[in-house]
Design an enzyme around this catalytic site. Structure first.
Site: not given
Length: 485
Positions: A256-257
């Protein structure tokens, strides 16, 4: 179904193309091309609420930069168009009505309020719809339709038994039908749901191989029950392992980010080459038959096979990607590197024209990401303020006392040069060190500090003086001399 292999990349235009999406596109491309098949692009925009302006252009640009050129799609056409789901909207309802006639689907007139209450009062949050409308009589249904009551169309799942399917990666998987909910096929706005449109489009576009993330494994029985209800051939399923990211504590979780840049665009902005990204992503879940790591796209096509895809999650390692990127940079010609690096050169040195190929030559072996370039070469644009203590270097045997005389001698010798180029500067400073009976570094270090104002530079004193040109170089050396005196 046609014998020719046909794969499709079917993204939703909801923003950036993240690494998982890109890997799916890459594997679909490689499967099609390695089996002499067709790679199709389809835009799945049935969820109009999530559609992002400009996202379709991002999809086109990403595929183009990555080299994954599609054979059919909205922009290039093909015999199975249109290739945008919203433009196919009219075709889905008749298929859903066919299922109603076959008793494989039904009209559901439940209001949003009833469904919300159902969810709130459910003991099990995953219990889903209670099939309230599944047993309505034909007369009740007709009355509601004539009264114009809004409806959705739901799939009528079998309540007993199991649904089994084969996956090329995960093998045979069986699911109890009692776990399957009566999913919506056509929404109240007339649009098909993602799951329904997917099946109709894949069948009508003759898609033979469906490639997607393993998170869709649990949805596959729903798809297969639709294929069976229509009497259609089921495609080959290829589910890909999850891509994980490393957390600060050493554990791993789904990428994820928070792990860093996860979209193709962000990675390119971060200084990674598209070819290096593609090469690295190909190895996230696929193992070549030999232990080789470096592949061009055409070499991936030659070597790719479905049986090399792993079940185990792959970990996205930014350090490994950076290593790949550095290897790709080193493998370029100096001229190619100069071309790729030009935007970064101009960012650091906007108003000067230098010999960019020479600048590239001192950077190429020392660069692993293009974004490192501006900081490394900013001193060519403007010399930073520096303290005279930088002239002291133990390895080069320079002190504040001997740096002045060395630099003074170098200034005199260099100023007398009839020609200013790499070889003449090099020969001049080497012969100067010999005549002064000192190590080369004892002359070179003070010259390098005075020319750059930095202890760490791409290239040594000779390369820096050559690139700066005589006028600028002599000006900087004389300033250094003043600093030392």
């Amino acid at each position: 179904m046609s014998e020719k292999v046909r794969t499709r990349f079917a993204p939703s235009p909801t923003g950036f193309m993240h690494v998982g999406n890109l890997r799916t596109a890459l594997y679909e491309y490689l499967i099609a091309k390695s089996l002499d098949g067709t790679f199709v692009l389809r835009i799945e925009d049935t969820d109009q609420d999530r559609k992002v302006e400009g996202a379709v252009d991002i999809i086109y640009n990403t595929l183009q930069k990555a080299g994954l050129l599609h054979d059919e799609g909205p922009d290039v056409g093909g015999e199975y168009g249109p290739y945008v789901q919203s433009e196919r909207k009219e075709m889905y309802l008749p298929y859903a009505q066919q299922l109603i006639e076959k008793d494989k689907a039904y009209y559901c007139f439940c209001t949003k309020e009833r469904l919300d209450t159902l969810r709130e009062n459910a003991d099990d949050p995953g219990a889903g719809y209670d099939r309230h409308c599944r047993s309505l009589s034909k007369e009740e249904i007709q009355q509601k339709l004539q009264a114009g009551i809004p409806y959705v169309i739901r799939q009528k799942m079998p309540l007993e038994g199991t649904t089994t399917f084969n996956d090329a990666v995960y093998g045979t998987i069986s699911v109890d039908n009692s776990e399957l909910q009566d999913q919506i096929l056509i929404k109240a706005d007339g649009y098909p749901t993602y799951n329904f449109a997917n099946v109709i489009d894949d069948h009508t576009m003759n898609i033979t191989h469906v490639v997607r993330g393993s998170e869709y494994l649990s949805s596959t029985p729903k798809y297969n029950l639709l294929y069976e209800a229509f009497g259609w051939e089921i495609p080959t399923y290829i589910h890909l392992p999850l891509i994980m990211g490393k957390n600060d504590d050493g554990s791993i979780s789904k990428l994820s980010k928070r792990h860093g840049a996860t979209s193709f665009e962000d990675l390119v902005k971060g200084g990674f080459l598209p070819e290096a990204i593609i090469n690295y992503i190909a190895l996230l879940g696929w193992a070549p038959k030999d232990n080789r790591e470096m592949f061009t796209l055409s070499e991936l096509v030659e070597n790719f096979s479905i049986d090399g895809i792993s079940k185990s999650p792959a970990v996205f390692d930014y350090d490994k990607l950076e290593w790949f990127n550095g290897e790709y940079i080193k493998a370029m010609t100096t001229e190619q590197f100069a071309e790729v690096a030009m935007p970064y050169f101009k960012q650091a040195i906007p108003n000067k024209e230098l010999d960019w190929v020479k600048v590239a030559s001192i950077l190429q072996q020392r660069t692993t990401r293009l974004t490192q370039i501006p900081e490394k070469i900013a001193f060519f644009n403007e010399q930073p303020a520096y303290e005279k203590e930088l002239f002291v270097n133990k390895k080069s045997k320079t002190t504040l006392e001997n740096s002045g005389p060395m630099l003074s001698a170098a200034v005199n010798a260099l100023d007398a040069l009839p020609e200013w180029n790499h070889d003449s500067i090099h020969d001049c400073l080497i012969s100067l060190a010999q005549s002064l009976e000192v190590k080369n570094g004892t002359v070179m270090w003070p010259v390098r500090i005075a020319a750059s104002g930095m202890t760490v530079t791409p290239g040594g004193a000779v390369e820096i003086l050559d690139i700066l040109g005589k006028e600028e170089a002599m000006s900087r050396l004389n300033s250094g001399l003043k600093k030392l005196s």
